[in-house]
Write an enzyme that holds these catalytic residues in place. Structure first.
Site, PDB file in Angstrom:
ATOM      1  N   TRP A  14     -25.063 -13.728   0.956  1.00 52.40           N
ATOM      2  CA  TRP A  14     -26.199 -14.001   1.835  1.00 52.40           C
ATOM      3  C   TRP A  14     -25.753 -13.981   3.301  1.00 52.40           C
ATOM      4  O   TRP A  14     -26.486 -13.518   4.168  1.00 52.40           O
ATOM      5  CB  TRP A  14     -26.800 -15.364   1.487  1.00 52.40           C
ATOM      6  CG  TRP A  14     -27.944 -15.758   2.379  1.00 52.40           C
ATOM      7  CD1 TRP A  14     -29.248 -15.350   2.288  1.00 52.40           C
ATOM      8  CD2 TRP A  14     -27.883 -16.642   3.504  1.00 52.40           C
ATOM      9  NE1 TRP A  14     -30.002 -15.921   3.285  1.00 52.40           N
ATOM     10  CE2 TRP A  14     -29.184 -16.722   4.049  1.00 52.40           C
ATOM     11  CE3 TRP A  14     -26.856 -17.378   4.100  1.00 52.40           C
ATOM     12  CZ2 TRP A  14     -29.489 -17.501   5.160  1.00 52.40           C
ATOM     13  CZ3 TRP A  14     -27.151 -18.156   5.207  1.00 52.40           C
ATOM     14  CH2 TRP A  14     -28.453 -18.210   5.727  1.00 52.40           C
ATOM     15  N   HIS A  15     -24.537 -14.471   3.561  1.00 48.97           N
ATOM     16  CA  HIS A  15     -24.028 -14.450   4.929  1.00 48.97           C
ATOM     17  C   HIS A  15     -23.634 -13.043   5.365  1.00 48.97           C
ATOM     18  O   HIS A  15     -23.726 -12.709   6.545  1.00 48.97           O
ATOM     19  CB  HIS A  15     -22.810 -15.375   5.054  1.00 48.97           C
ATOM     20  CG  HIS A  15     -23.151 -16.828   5.030  1.00 48.97           C
ATOM     21  ND1 HIS A  15     -23.220 -17.554   3.865  1.00 48.97           N
ATOM     22  CD2 HIS A  15     -23.451 -17.702   6.035  1.00 48.97           C
ATOM     23  CE1 HIS A  15     -23.545 -18.809   4.146  1.00 48.97           C
ATOM     24  NE2 HIS A  15     -23.682 -18.933   5.450  1.00 48.97           N
ATOM     25  N   GLY A  16     -23.186 -12.232   4.436  1.00 43.95           N
ATOM     26  CA  GLY A  16     -22.783 -10.868   4.753  1.00 43.95           C
ATOM     27  C   GLY A  16     -21.944 -10.285   3.634  1.00 43.95           C
ATOM     28  O   GLY A  16     -21.407 -11.013   2.798  1.00 43.95           O
ATOM     29  N   ARG A  31     -29.380  -5.250   5.781  1.00 50.25           N
ATOM     30  CA  ARG A  31     -28.128  -5.997   5.915  1.00 50.25           C
ATOM     31  C   ARG A  31     -26.940  -5.288   5.279  1.00 50.25           C
ATOM     32  O   ARG A  31     -25.816  -5.404   5.763  1.00 50.25           O
ATOM     33  CB  ARG A  31     -28.286  -7.382   5.279  1.00 50.25           C
ATOM     34  CG  ARG A  31     -29.134  -8.352   6.072  1.00 50.25           C
ATOM     35  CD  ARG A  31     -28.411  -8.876   7.310  1.00 50.25           C
ATOM     36  NE  ARG A  31     -27.247  -9.641   6.972  1.00 50.25           N
ATOM     37  CZ  ARG A  31     -27.255 -10.940   6.683  1.00 50.25           C
ATOM     38  NH1 ARG A  31     -28.384 -11.601   6.688  1.00 50.25           N
ATOM     39  NH2 ARG A  31     -26.138 -11.567   6.402  1.00 50.25           N
TER      40      ARG A  31
END
Length: 475
Positions: A325-327, A109
């Site tokens: 966590w989302h980006g 990620r």
């Protein structure tokens, strides 16, 4: 022979449109469910192995580095089992397990972001960490078999976008399973009917509302400078509706599919846009993630059981973890930072306003302020960069012409109707929604089937002809 080759090709080929709304999934799930029913009288271990096999196939069809799911399953189970049995260095072993479990997510990620990552990696990673930490804290047993753990971590309804589920929900003991098997037949039928209802609601939320509104939102957020104030405001409001109906629609379908198999998962949304404060919003929105952050980040940091500045610091760290966590983009950081500031202000002023609570005017103003703040923060969550967000805000705050309002309604009447219906659905109380669900469950099977077909047809008629991925499948 040609048809057989097409079927085999479909089975062995990854599909970027592989979602709960694809015809491929519906067809394969019906086939899977038929054999699941046949296996129902068998031992639970055989049923779970069967579900694990389909779950791995589901992950494979979703594409990306699908093999990471079984790899993380094996490694996290072995390391957690080793930690649970250790008499010394348990904290060190717990830390090692968490780091090893997190490593693929961090690498894919935030380091090698160009690679196609497996579906749901953020969700099953947090799920694995919750199991490890719960075993470390001795809140959950350490004797879960590999089959039980694999079932828990790979359960296909949760793979696309959660909700993050705790071990005690899916890893049952033999005694608990026997109680479930011997439970009243009526209760099992009620659970299956509830599952079908949730799937119907999820289809309507996602395909008939969220996907329709998304077509307009995508155009405006892509080039906000080409739209007037009314058009931008409607896109901002539209995205608030879209992300709720998209994600809660997915959650409803996931919980519904699990219910069809006899597993009752906790709700992931509870009328979040009816919240009267930002704290209340996070108790109702994406409950699986917010409770995970509370139990594994906020409380370990000290929560609110510390002095005021440390309490506020804990809120900031928790919301930045939520953003990360989302980006790792600046936009997610701004979104998380805004919510951190909002929560701190909420905590600071809440004692001072205690005497005003429960008055109609105060509640109305509290709701309006909370909804406007959440909607404003979504601008940064949705916008690709700071310049687009700034343009959206500038346009939304510019002069609103009555003429522009009438022209918008005239030009996009269907969109206005869909958004209005969406807003009406947001006002439905939880008790009323439960009553509607129970009423559906008591209907004859044929009537349930007709309602299901009608929901599917509505989704087909309102769709743009292409499958729009679930928003949270990207996370």
């Amino acid at each position: 022979m040609e048809q057989l080759q097409k079927i085999l090709s479909m089975l062995v080929t990854a599909d970027e449109n592989w979602t709960f709304l694809s015809l491929q999934f519906f067809a394969l799930f019906l086939l899977f469910y038929l054999f699941f029913i046949i296996l129902s009288p068998a031992k639970r271990v055989y049923r779970k192995i069967y579900v694990v096999a389909f779950s791995l196939f589901f992950a494979y069809k979703g594409g990306g580095l699908w093999f990471l799911l079984p790899a993380i399953t094996v490694v996290s189970w072995l390391l957690t089992r080793l930690m649970g049995r250790a008499e010394h260095n348990r904290r060190l072993l717990c830390s090692i397990t968490i780091i090893v479990t997190l490593a693929p997510l961090v690498a894919l990620r935030y380091i090698h972001s160009s690679l196609l990552i497996p579906i749901g990696i953020s969700f099953f990673t947090l799920q694995a960490i919750s199991y490890t930490v719960d075993v470390y804290r001795k809140k959950f047993r350490n004797d879960a078999s590999f089959v039980d753990y694999s079932f828990f971590l790979t359960f296909f309804p949760l793979l696309l976008a959660g909700p993050i589920t705790r071990a005690e929900v899916l890893i049952g003991s033999e005694s608990n399973d026997k109680k479930k098997q011997s439970s009243d037949e009526g209760e099992r039928q009620m659970l299956v009917s509830t599952g079908l209802w949730l799937i119907i609601v999820g289809i309507i939320k996602k395909a008939a509302i969220a996907d329709y509104i998304a077509q307009y939102n995508d155009m405006v957020f892509l080039s906000p400078e080409t739209y007037n104030s009314v058009e931008v405001i409607m896109a901002v409001l539209g995205y608030s509706l879209q992300i709720f109906f998209d994600f809660s629609g997915y959650s409803d379908m996931a919980i519904g599919l699990a219910a069809l198999m006899g597993y009752q998962l906790p709700a992931n949304f509870r009328q979040p846009y009816q919240s009267l404060s930002l704290t209340d919003f996070w108790h109702r929105w994406h409950i699986a993630l917010s409770s995970w952050l509370r139990d594994y980040v906020y409380i370990p940091l000290g929560g609110n059981r510390t002095h005021r500045l440390k309490h506020y610091f804990n809120i900031v760290i928790t919301m930045l973890v939520a953003a990360l966590w989302h980006g790792s983009t600046l936009m997610f950081m701004i979104w998380g930072g805004l919510h951190a500031v909002g929560l701190i202000v909420n905590k600071a002023f809440s004692p001072l306003l205690k005497g005003l609570k429960n008055s109609v005017l105060f509640n109305a103003l509290s709701w309006l302020l909370t909804f406007v703040f959440v909607t404003f923060a979504w601008i940064f969550f949705r916008s690709p960069d700071i310049s687009h967000a700034a343009q959206m805000i500038t346009s939304a705050c510019s002069f609103v012409s009555i003429v522009d309002i009438f022209m918008f309604v005239q030009a996009r009447g269907t969109l206005v109707v869909v958004m209005f219906l969406g807003i009406l659905l947001l006002t439905v109380r939880g008790s009323h929604a439960d009553w509607i669900a129970k009423t559906f469950c008591k209907m004859p099977f044929l009537l349930k089937l007709i309602i299901f077909i009608a929901a599917v047809q509505l989704a087909i008629n309102s769709s743009s002809g292409t499958i729009v991925p679930f928003i949270y499948s990207h996370f």
